[in-house]
Design a protein around this motif. Structure first.
Motif, short mmCIF file in Angstrom:
data_model
loop_
_atom_site.label_atom_id
_atom_site.label_comp_id
_atom_site.label_asym_id
_atom_site.label_seq_id
_atom_site.Cartn_x
_atom_site.Cartn_y
_atom_site.Cartn_z
N ASP A 143 0.82 -1.21 0.00
CA ASP A 143 0.00 0.00 0.00
C ASP A 143 0.86 1.26 0.00
OD1 ASP A 143 -2.48 -1.37 -0.01
OD2 ASP A 143 -2.24 -1.78 2.13
N ILE A 144 2.01 1.20 0.67
CA ILE A 144 2.95 2.32 0.61
C ILE A 144 3.39 2.52 -0.84
CG2 ILE A 144 5.27 3.10 1.26
CD1 ILE A 144 4.89 1.63 3.93
N ARG A 145 3.73 1.42 -1.51
CA ARG A 145 4.16 1.50 -2.90
C ARG A 145 3.04 2.01 -3.80
NH1 ARG A 145 6.32 -2.88 -2.70
NH2 ARG A 145 4.68 -4.29 -3.37
N ARG A 146 1.84 1.53 -3.58
CA ARG A 146 0.71 1.92 -4.42
C ARG A 146 0.38 3.40 -4.26
NH1 ARG A 146 -4.48 2.31 -3.00
NH2 ARG A 146 -4.10 1.17 -1.04
N ARG A 147 0.53 3.93 -3.04
CA ARG A 147 0.11 5.30 -2.76
C ARG A 147 1.25 6.32 -2.82
NH1 ARG A 147 -2.67 4.19 2.82
NH2 ARG A 147 -2.24 6.42 3.03
#
Length: 347
Positions: A15-19
């Motif tokens: 989710d860090i990567r996605r956001r």
């Protein structure tokens, strides 16, 4: 943007990567613990448009290795990244704060997206200086704190049971109290009430109490949310037993993770005492409690923030590995009045 009173929430690496693309600026410190790298490593090759890499003046080899790794990750990004490298001397946070403000001011004309501040590897005064710089220059931007806990903290329960108070501390003896100019507050001739977020290094707590010599003392103990760490609450209480008999002392317990609980306690005592006491706060325990301390100071600038400094840190006695990462969206300044009222209500 919706602001709630929710507690910090876990965020997964994916989710860090996605956001990451929604983040306008990432501010991160190159500390000596493994967890210092988790957020930036989670981004893989997708980075925010702008990154501030903070390098410690103390050139521990572990700090330098983290900084080199962070710089390498940013340089290998598939995105075009404007990267600023700032030095941070824990003994002189005001200088770092001004340099950070200059950097953010230069970027401000086309600043977009959230500001992510990874507090995992910042010292307490570094957290406060960073948040002050961001909130003063980019007051209309959403600020999201990210915090990665360690997998294993020192000392272990077995160390404490075996060695008692003779365990190897996380830092050497205290060298003195730091009161940065920015956080000096307003002092009158009245008595002082000192609120200490009491952690696990009693020499730092004793040092700040001895030097400030407050008329009243509030020891705020932290309760970790992790079941395997909750024994540390009682241990901290035992460490601080010698301090309690030196002056009128109150004790409170708040979460080490949820800043709202700390804000509520600070608000209650401020309401009781601000008319006839100077208020000083020493955030020694958890980093999310330090976030709350900064936000409280932001609301009440007469409060003084005090940081007991160790002679030096001991990198090999801090932690091992990485645990979960948590995110918490800092409320905008326009509603901080509601969050610093007592009791806390939904916003």
């Amino acid at each position: 943007m919706t602001i709630t009173n929710s507690a910090p929430q876990k965020i997964l690496p994916r989710d860090i990567r996605r956001r990451a693309s929604s983040c306008g600026t990432l501010i991160i410190a190159a500390g000596f613990e493994k967890r210092a790298l988790k957020v930036i490593e989670s981004m893989v090759q997708v980075f925010p448009r702008r990154v501030v890499l903070v390098r410690y003046a103390q050139r521990f080899k572990e700090n330098e290795a983290s900084f080199d790794k962070m710089a390498e990750l940013v340089s290998n990004s598939t995105s075009i990244v404007d990267c600023a490298e700032l030095d941070f001397d824990p003994r002189h946070p005001d200088a770092y704060l001004e340099n950070l403000k200059e950097t953010l001011t230069r970027w401000r004309p086309d600043s977009q997206g959230e500001i992510w501040v990874d507090i995992s590897a910042f010292t307490m005064q570094g957290i406060c200086a960073t948040l002050a710089g961001v909130r003063e220059v980019l007051s209309s931007s959403a600020v999201r704190t990210l915090y990665t806990e360690a997998e294993v903290y020192f000392p272990s329960k077995e160390d404490v049971e075996r060695k008692g108070n003779k365990y190897a501390a996380m830092s050497l003896e205290m060298s003195g109290n730091l009161i940065p100019k920015r956080f000096a507050g307003v002092s009158s001739e009245g008595s002082t009430c000192l609120l200490v977020f009491a952690g696990y290094e009693k020499h730092r707590s004793i040092g700040v109490v001895d030097e400030l010599n407050p008329a009243k003392l509030v020891l705020i103990f932290g309760k970790p949310p992790r079941v395997d760490l909750q024994w540390r609450l009682e241990w901290s209480r035992k460490l601080h037993d010698p301090i309690k008999g030196t002056r009128p002392t109150a004790s409170e317990v708040v979460s080490t993770l949820d800043p709202k609980e700390s804000l509520q306690i600070l608000s209650e005592y401020y309401g009781f005492l601000f008319n006839d006491h100077n208020i000083a706060i020493a955030p020694i325990c958890s980093k999310m409690q330090c976030v709350a301390t900064y936000l409280f100071w932001e609301r009440y600038r007469d409060v003084q923030l005090v940081f007991p400094l160790p002679v030096t840190y001991l990198p090999k006695r801090f932690s091992i590995g990485c645990g979960s990462t948590f995110e918490w969206l800092i409320p905008p300044q326009s509603i901080m009045g509601a969050l610093t009222s007592s009791p806390l209500t939904d916003v």
